[in-house]
Write a protein that holds these residues in place. Structure first.
Motif, short mmCIF file in Angstrom:
data_model
loop_
_atom_site.label_atom_id
_atom_site.label_comp_id
_atom_site.label_asym_id
_atom_site.label_seq_id
_atom_site.Cartn_x
_atom_site.Cartn_y
_atom_site.Cartn_z
N ARG A 162 0.84 -1.21 0.00
CA ARG A 162 0.00 0.00 0.00
C ARG A 162 0.87 1.26 0.00
NH1 ARG A 162 -2.62 -2.18 4.29
NH2 ARG A 162 -1.98 -0.44 5.58
N GLN A 163 1.91 1.27 0.81
CA GLN A 163 2.80 2.43 0.88
C GLN A 163 3.44 2.73 -0.47
OE1 GLN A 163 5.47 1.25 4.00
NE2 GLN A 163 4.15 2.03 5.62
N HIS A 164 3.71 1.70 -1.24
CA HIS A 164 4.30 1.87 -2.57
C HIS A 164 3.24 1.95 -3.66
CE1 HIS A 164 8.34 1.70 -1.10
NE2 HIS A 164 8.20 0.47 -0.63
N ASP A 165 1.97 2.09 -3.26
CA ASP A 165 0.84 2.28 -4.17
C ASP A 165 0.61 1.13 -5.14
OD1 ASP A 165 0.02 4.71 -3.09
OD2 ASP A 165 1.43 5.84 -4.32
N LEU A 166 1.01 -0.07 -4.77
CA LEU A 166 0.75 -1.22 -5.63
C LEU A 166 -0.63 -1.83 -5.38
CD1 LEU A 166 3.91 -1.05 -5.98
CD2 LEU A 166 3.76 -3.46 -6.50
N VAL A 167 -1.16 -1.65 -4.18
CA VAL A 167 -2.48 -2.19 -3.87
C VAL A 167 -3.34 -1.12 -3.20
CG1 VAL A 167 -1.64 -4.57 -3.59
CG2 VAL A 167 -1.86 -3.11 -1.60
N THR A 168 -4.64 -1.35 -3.29
CA THR A 168 -5.60 -0.50 -2.57
C THR A 168 -6.26 -1.36 -1.50
OG1 THR A 168 -7.40 -1.03 -4.09
CG2 THR A 168 -6.08 0.93 -4.59
N GLU A 169 -6.77 -0.70 -0.50
CA GLU A 169 -7.49 -1.38 0.58
C GLU A 169 -8.86 -0.75 0.71
OE1 GLU A 169 -7.34 -0.84 5.27
OE2 GLU A 169 -5.48 -1.62 4.46
N GLU A 170 -9.89 -1.59 0.71
CA GLU A 170 -11.25 -1.10 0.86
C GLU A 170 -11.94 -1.89 1.97
OE1 GLU A 170 -13.55 -0.91 -2.68
OE2 GLU A 170 -11.94 0.04 -3.82
N HIS A 171 -12.90 -1.23 2.59
CA HIS A 171 -13.73 -1.86 3.61
C HIS A 171 -15.15 -1.96 3.06
CE1 HIS A 171 -10.60 -1.34 6.65
NE2 HIS A 171 -10.39 -0.17 6.08
N PRO A 172 -15.69 -3.17 2.95
CA PRO A 172 -17.07 -3.28 2.48
C PRO A 172 -18.03 -2.61 3.46
CG PRO A 172 -16.19 -5.44 3.07
CD PRO A 172 -15.10 -4.45 3.28
N PRO A 173 -19.12 -2.08 2.97
CA PRO A 173 -20.05 -1.37 3.85
C PRO A 173 -20.67 -2.26 4.94
CG PRO A 173 -20.93 -1.55 1.62
CD PRO A 173 -19.55 -2.10 1.59
N PHE A 174 -20.71 -3.55 4.74
CA PHE A 174 -21.34 -4.44 5.71
C PHE A 174 -20.46 -4.75 6.92
CE2 PHE A 174 -19.40 -7.13 2.50
CZ PHE A 174 -18.63 -8.00 3.28
N ASP A 175 -19.12 -4.51 6.83
CA ASP A 175 -18.24 -4.84 7.95
C ASP A 175 -16.94 -4.07 7.82
OD1 ASP A 175 -16.76 -5.92 10.02
OD2 ASP A 175 -17.21 -8.00 9.51
N ALA A 176 -16.75 -3.06 8.63
CA ALA A 176 -15.55 -2.22 8.56
C ALA A 176 -14.29 -2.96 8.99
CB ALA A 176 -15.73 -0.97 9.43
N ARG A 177 -14.45 -4.11 9.65
CA ARG A 177 -13.28 -4.89 10.07
C ARG A 177 -12.68 -5.66 8.90
NH1 ARG A 177 -16.15 -8.39 14.34
NH2 ARG A 177 -17.62 -8.26 12.62
N VAL A 178 -13.45 -5.92 7.87
CA VAL A 178 -12.99 -6.67 6.71
C VAL A 178 -12.25 -5.73 5.77
CG1 VAL A 178 -13.73 -7.98 4.68
CG2 VAL A 178 -14.86 -8.32 6.89
N ARG A 179 -11.12 -6.19 5.27
CA ARG A 179 -10.35 -5.41 4.31
C ARG A 179 -10.20 -6.22 3.04
NH1 ARG A 179 -6.16 -4.14 8.96
NH2 ARG A 179 -7.14 -2.26 9.78
N ILE A 180 -10.51 -5.57 1.94
CA ILE A 180 -10.38 -6.19 0.62
C ILE A 180 -9.25 -5.46 -0.10
CG2 ILE A 180 -11.51 -6.73 -1.57
CD1 ILE A 180 -12.83 -8.11 0.82
#
Length: 105
Positions: free
Chosen positions: A51-69
């Motif tokens: 993420r720091q090197h901008d190779l991936v993004t991280e999203e949280h689905p609206p149904f569970d903020a603990r989950v990271r995609i």
């Protein structure tokens, strides 16, 4: 490509085999960290660096903020492919010139 910093960051991020494997899996489709088959703390460290090197993004689905995609960003890899193509072209030109020199000698 005139600014080598993005390429340097991409290559540094891809230097680790665990991160390369994560990128390979994310190239197929977005995944949760658990799907990347290493311990959660290890994967967290590697995904943070990606993420720091901008190779991936991280999203949280609206149904569970603990989950990271996590999903792969295409721009850094496209920049890397472009740099590799330019480098290959330079090597091809040099090798062709060298072969011509040997033929003419």
């Amino acid at each position: 490509m005139s600014d080598p910093a993005p390429i340097d960051a991409t290559l540094a991020a891809l230097a680790d085999p665990v991160r390369r494997r994560a990128v390979e899996l994310l190239a197929e489709r977005p995944h949760r960290a658990e799907a990347l088959a290493v311990s959660p703390s290890t994967m967290s460290k590697h995904l943070r660096l990606l993420r720091q090197h901008d190779l991936v993004t991280e999203e949280h689905p609206p149904f569970d903020a603990r989950v990271r995609i996590y999903a792969l960003r295409s721009a850094p890899m496209a920049d890397l492919r472009s740099w590799l193509a330019q480098t290959e072209q330079g090597w091809t030109q040099q090798l062709t010139a060298f072969a011509d020199h040997l033929r003419d000698s």
